[in-house]
Design a protein around this motif. Structure first.
Motif, PDB file in Angstrom:
ATOM      1  N   LEU A   1     -13.127  -3.952  -4.217  1.00 37.70           N
ATOM      2  CA  LEU A   1     -11.739  -4.092  -3.813  1.00 37.70           C
ATOM      3  C   LEU A   1     -11.540  -3.564  -2.397  1.00 37.70           C
ATOM      4  O   LEU A   1     -12.044  -2.500  -2.043  1.00 37.70           O
ATOM      5  CB  LEU A   1     -10.846  -3.302  -4.779  1.00 37.70           C
ATOM      6  CG  LEU A   1      -9.372  -3.195  -4.474  1.00 37.70           C
ATOM      7  CD1 LEU A   1      -8.719  -4.560  -4.556  1.00 37.70           C
ATOM      8  CD2 LEU A   1      -8.709  -2.242  -5.432  1.00 37.70           C
TER       9      LEU A   1
ATOM     10  N   THR B   1      -3.927  -2.251  -0.519  1.00 39.69           N
ATOM     11  CA  THR B   1      -3.709  -2.144  -1.957  1.00 39.69           C
ATOM     12  C   THR B   1      -2.805  -0.969  -2.286  1.00 39.69           C
ATOM     13  O   THR B   1      -2.962   0.117  -1.746  1.00 39.69           O
ATOM     14  CB  THR B   1      -5.059  -1.965  -2.679  1.00 39.69           C
ATOM     15  OG1 THR B   1      -5.935  -3.013  -2.288  1.00 39.69           O
ATOM     16  CG2 THR B   1      -4.879  -2.013  -4.177  1.00 39.69           C
TER      17      THR B   1
ATOM     18  N   ALA C   1      -2.527  -3.114  -7.483  1.00 41.76           N
ATOM     19  CA  ALA C   1      -3.630  -2.903  -8.416  1.00 41.76           C
ATOM     20  C   ALA C   1      -3.130  -2.067  -9.588  1.00 41.76           C
ATOM     21  O   ALA C   1      -2.596  -0.977  -9.398  1.00 41.76           O
ATOM     22  CB  ALA C   1      -4.783  -2.205  -7.718  1.00 41.76           C
TER      23      ALA C   1
ATOM     24  N   LYS D   1       0.732 -10.852  -6.053  1.00 44.83           N
ATOM     25  CA  LYS D   1      -0.709 -10.587  -6.057  1.00 44.83           C
ATOM     26  C   LYS D   1      -0.979  -9.316  -6.851  1.00 44.83           C
ATOM     27  O   LYS D   1      -0.829  -8.203  -6.347  1.00 44.83           O
ATOM     28  CB  LYS D   1      -1.229 -10.450  -4.632  1.00 44.83           C
ATOM     29  CG  LYS D   1      -1.079 -11.709  -3.828  1.00 44.83           C
ATOM     30  CD  LYS D   1      -1.523 -11.490  -2.405  1.00 44.83           C
ATOM     31  CE  LYS D   1      -1.215 -12.709  -1.568  1.00 44.83           C
ATOM     32  NZ  LYS D   1      -1.453 -12.464  -0.149  1.00 44.83           N
TER      33      LYS D   1
ATOM     34  N   ILE E   1      -3.787  -7.337  -9.442  1.00 46.37           N
ATOM     35  CA  ILE E   1      -5.142  -7.295  -9.996  1.00 46.37           C
ATOM     36  C   ILE E   1      -5.214  -6.142 -10.999  1.00 46.37           C
ATOM     37  O   ILE E   1      -4.434  -5.188 -10.933  1.00 46.37           O
ATOM     38  CB  ILE E   1      -6.202  -7.139  -8.896  1.00 46.37           C
ATOM     39  CG1 ILE E   1      -5.965  -5.871  -8.096  1.00 46.37           C
ATOM     40  CG2 ILE E   1      -6.239  -8.339  -7.976  1.00 46.37           C
ATOM     41  CD1 ILE E   1      -7.074  -5.570  -7.114  1.00 46.37           C
TER      42      ILE E   1
END
Length: 155
Positions: free
Chosen positions: A57, A62, A117, A143, A145
């Motif tokens: 990552l 993030t 995230a 977005k 994850i």
């Protein structure tokens, strides 16, 4: 008459401190490289589920959200799963404002491509995760994850 004279006192010469600044800077560089700085003080238990297909990552753009039961660092009264963004424990209704505050801490050119995230404890409730995802959709952060650990995937 002799050319060499014997010392009578036997004194020790003074300590040479010429290389002392070099040693100090070498130690400084060592500790700068070897020290790990934690960004967040984790207040939730975070045992991530295993997965067999993972990839590295890019953490520069993030923002992390932690979901899980309160850990030993948590000083509140909650016993159910909680949501942590940065160093704050937030309610599900506050996720949108808290995540937007974290996104504004990123560099300006990375804010438009920010990735959220989710680090979710494997025993966390799916309803809470769903509510957090709905808040992220309202904040226009599509977005998302999920962070896992390397290992055998659960069947």
């Amino acid at each position: 008459m002799s050319k060499f004279k014997k010392k009578k006192g036997g004194e020790l010469p003074p300590v040479n401190t010429a290389s002392l600044p070099d040693i100090v800077f070498m130690l400084l560089f060592f500790f700068m490289v070897a020290t790990v700085l934690r960004k967040n003080d984790l207040k939730v238990l975070n045992q991530l589920p295993p997965a067999d297909q993972i990839e590295k990552l890019d953490k520069s753009r993030t923002v992390f959200i932690y979901i899980g039961k309160p850990g030993p660092n948590y000083k509140g009264k909650a016993r159910e799963a909680i949501v942590q963004i940065g160093d704050r424990i937030v309610d599900v209704s506050e996720v949108k404002t808290a995540i937007l505050q974290e996104v504004t801490k990123l560099r300006e050119e990375l804010q438009s491509s920010a990735i959220v995230a989710l680090k979710i404890d494997q025993d966390a409730e799916a309803g809470l995760v769903y509510d957090v995802k709905q808040e992220l959709r309202e904040a226009n952060l599509p977005k998302i994850i999920f962070i896992t650990t390397a290992g055998e995937s659960v069947e």
